[in-house]
Design a protein around this motif. Structure first.
Motif, PDB file in Angstrom:
ATOM      1  N   VAL A 111     -15.563 -55.236   6.982  1.00  0.00           N
ATOM      2  CA  VAL A 111     -14.917 -56.238   7.168  1.00  0.00           C
ATOM      3  C   VAL A 111     -13.115 -56.339   6.952  1.00  0.00           C
ATOM      4  N   ASP A 112     -12.203 -57.252   7.208  1.00  0.00           N
ATOM      5  CA  ASP A 112     -11.180 -57.386   6.771  1.00  0.00           C
ATOM      6  C   ASP A 112     -11.133 -58.575   5.892  1.00  0.00           C
ATOM      7  N   VAL A 113     -10.371 -58.840   4.997  1.00  0.00           N
ATOM      8  CA  VAL A 113     -10.289 -59.211   3.342  1.00  0.00           C
ATOM      9  C   VAL A 113      -9.799 -61.014   4.328  1.00  0.00           C
ATOM     10  N   GLY A 114      -8.324 -60.486   4.521  1.00  0.00           N
ATOM     11  CA  GLY A 114      -7.873 -61.329   5.485  1.00  0.00           C
ATOM     12  C   GLY A 114      -8.138 -61.965   6.554  1.00  0.00           C
ATOM     13  N   GLU A 115      -8.975 -61.851   7.085  1.00  0.00           N
ATOM     14  CA  GLU A 115      -9.559 -62.729   9.085  1.00  0.00           C
ATOM     15  C   GLU A 115     -10.823 -63.563   7.521  1.00  0.00           C
ATOM     16  N   VAL A 116     -11.445 -62.678   7.287  1.00  0.00           N
ATOM     17  CA  VAL A 116     -12.285 -63.166   6.382  1.00  0.00           C
ATOM     18  C   VAL A 116     -11.524 -64.985   5.021  1.00  0.00           C
ATOM     19  N   MET A 117     -11.122 -64.602   4.607  1.00  0.00           N
ATOM     20  CA  MET A 117     -10.302 -65.439   3.787  1.00  0.00           C
ATOM     21  C   MET A 117      -9.087 -66.165   4.580  1.00  0.00           C
ATOM     22  N   ALA A 118      -8.682 -66.023   5.668  1.00  0.00           N
ATOM     23  CA  ALA A 118      -7.801 -67.070   6.617  1.00  0.00           C
ATOM     24  C   ALA A 118      -9.308 -68.458   7.418  1.00  0.00           C
ATOM     25  N   VAL A 119     -10.562 -67.385   7.756  1.00  0.00           N
ATOM     26  CA  VAL A 119     -10.811 -69.195   7.609  1.00  0.00           C
ATOM     27  C   VAL A 119     -12.007 -69.742   7.116  1.00  0.00           C
ATOM     28  N   VAL A 120     -12.519 -69.288   5.832  1.00  0.00           N
ATOM     29  CA  VAL A 120     -12.712 -69.574   4.440  1.00  0.00           C
ATOM     30  C   VAL A 120     -11.633 -70.908   3.859  1.00  0.00           C
ATOM     31  N   GLU A 121      -9.737 -70.909   4.061  1.00  0.00           N
ATOM     32  CA  GLU A 121      -8.842 -70.834   4.023  1.00  0.00           C
ATOM     33  C   GLU A 121      -8.507 -72.072   4.711  1.00  0.00           C
ATOM     34  N   ASP A 122      -9.359 -72.526   6.008  1.00  0.00           N
ATOM     35  CA  ASP A 122      -8.618 -73.445   6.342  1.00  0.00           C
ATOM     36  C   ASP A 122      -9.731 -74.399   7.108  1.00  0.00           C
ATOM     37  N   PRO A 123      -8.514 -75.646   6.479  1.00  0.00           N
ATOM     38  CA  PRO A 123      -9.950 -76.889   6.438  1.00  0.00           C
ATOM     39  C   PRO A 123     -10.768 -77.279   7.716  1.00  0.00           C
ATOM     40  N   ALA A 124      -9.944 -76.603   8.672  1.00  0.00           N
ATOM     41  CA  ALA A 124     -10.648 -77.180   9.769  1.00  0.00           C
ATOM     42  C   ALA A 124     -12.097 -75.930  10.156  1.00  0.00           C
ATOM     43  N   ALA A 125     -12.237 -75.021   9.770  1.00  0.00           N
ATOM     44  CA  ALA A 125     -13.072 -74.368   9.800  1.00  0.00           C
ATOM     45  C   ALA A 125     -14.519 -74.877   9.397  1.00  0.00           C
ATOM     46  N   THR A 126     -15.316 -74.223   9.727  1.00  0.00           N
ATOM     47  CA  THR A 126     -16.295 -74.171   9.808  1.00  0.00           C
ATOM     48  C   THR A 126     -17.707 -73.164   8.968  1.00  0.00           C
ATOM     49  N   GLN A 127     -18.512 -73.468   8.903  1.00  0.00           N
ATOM     50  CA  GLN A 127     -19.795 -72.140   8.887  1.00  0.00           C
ATOM     51  C   GLN A 127     -19.538 -71.616  10.133  1.00  0.00           C
ATOM     52  N   ALA A 128     -19.497 -71.738  11.262  1.00  0.00           N
ATOM     53  CA  ALA A 128     -19.826 -70.621  12.930  1.00  0.00           C
ATOM     54  C   ALA A 128     -18.519 -70.337  12.656  1.00  0.00           C
ATOM     55  N   ASP A 129     -17.641 -70.919  12.283  1.00  0.00           N
ATOM     56  CA  ASP A 129     -16.499 -69.798  12.508  1.00  0.00           C
ATOM     57  C   ASP A 129     -16.800 -68.912  11.226  1.00  0.00           C
ATOM     58  N   LEU A 130     -17.101 -69.218  10.224  1.00  0.00           N
ATOM     59  CA  LEU A 130     -17.030 -67.763   9.148  1.00  0.00           C
ATOM     60  C   LEU A 130     -18.395 -66.882  10.408  1.00  0.00           C
ATOM     61  N   THR A 131     -19.236 -67.636   9.735  1.00  0.00           N
ATOM     62  CA  THR A 131     -20.457 -66.438  10.852  1.00  0.00           C
ATOM     63  C   THR A 131     -19.481 -65.365  12.180  1.00  0.00           C
ATOM     64  N   ALA A 132     -18.985 -65.828  12.719  1.00  0.00           N
ATOM     65  CA  ALA A 132     -18.835 -65.451  13.596  1.00  0.00           C
ATOM     66  C   ALA A 132     -18.030 -63.942  13.371  1.00  0.00           C
TER      67      ALA A 132
END
Length: 266
Positions: free
Chosen positions: A65-86
């Motif tokens: 996995v790309d650390v930056g991509e994972v953390m971009a989702v985690v730190e996006d207030p609008a992101a959901t669990q589905a976004d992280l799973t994707a």
């Protein structure tokens, strides 16, 4: 860079560590509990795939996995669990048995956050092991969870584990990732370094080290620490080491050398 499945990037050391942490007699994880990771030279992260049991993994049971991509989702207030799973899905890895594509563990966030927070994480936390030891989870699910580890209680714990970080409960996945990264940043700001042990309330532990042996040492000492505390509580309470005594202990050259050797597996 999207998540990929590439067994050629999975090192023998990571596979061996994962199997070791999954050995039944260690009682660190059962079934598909727990996960491990190794940071690659290019900054990507090899992490155990969801659903794979620690004790029997092979190189096929990891994704990159790309650390930056994972953390971009985690730190996006609008992101959901589905976004992280994707983000964690390795495209094109649908299996013939109908089990769906390979994807990184939903707890990939507890690994990625370490490397997002610390610029020297490869030197201090190249390997990470997340497990759910029964003895530790028992205390972490108790009314004294945070209090139990507020202070160190014996000298070898100070040597191997150092100052642990306590993280309050959050649902595994994006919710935990957000709380976890906030607490990690505060810890690094306060101490100038990553913790070697993270305690997740009602959940488990995260052991950070530059080597597989270091992850094993921290995980094993965390279990002993839980047993020592449980015994102390059963006979009246914990009498911890004083902060002054711990600081004096940490300042000794021989202790610093021993801590370094233990976490590096020497």
């Amino acid at each position: 860079m999207p998540t990929t499945w590439d067994p050629a990037h999975v090192g023998d050391d990571l596979v061996a560590l994962t199997r070791l942490l999954g050995e039944p007699h260690r009682d660190l994880a059962v079934l598909a509990e727990g996960n491990t990771s190794e940071l690659l030279e290019d900054g990507r992260l090899v992490v155990k795939a969801s659903g794979a049991g620690l004790a029997s993994v092979t190189a096929d049971d990891f994704v990159v996995v790309d650390v930056g991509e994972v953390m971009a989702v985690v730190e996006d207030p609008a992101a959901t669990q589905a976004d992280l799973t994707a983000v964690l899905v390795a495209a094109g890895t649908e299996r013939s048995d109908g089990g769906g594509p390979r994807r990184g563990s939903i707890e990939t966030v507890v690994h990625a956050a370490v490397h997002a927070v610390s610029p020297d994480s490869r030197a201090t936390a190249r390997f990470i092991g997340h497990t759910h030891p029964t003895d530790v989870v028992g205390l972490l699910a108790s009314t004294v969870a945070e209090e139990a580890w507020a202070h160190l209680v014996y000298s070898d714990e100070a040597v191997v584990v150092g100052r642990p970080l306590f993280v309050p409960y959050a649902t595994p996945g994006i919710d935990l990732g957000r709380v976890y990264v906030e607490r990690l940043r505060a810890y690094v700001d306060a101490h100038g370094a990553l913790p070697q042990l993270v305690l997740l309330a009602n959940h488990g532990i995260v052991a950070l080290a530059p080597t597989p042996d270091g992850v094993e040492a921290v995980s094993t000492m965390a279990v002993k620490g839980a047993r020592v505390r449980a015994t102390a509580y059963s006979v009246g309470g914990v009498a911890p080491l004083s902060d002054a005594a711990v600081e004096k202990f940490f300042a000794r050259d021989d202790v610093a050398e021993r801590r370094l050797n233990l976490t590096r597996g020497r």
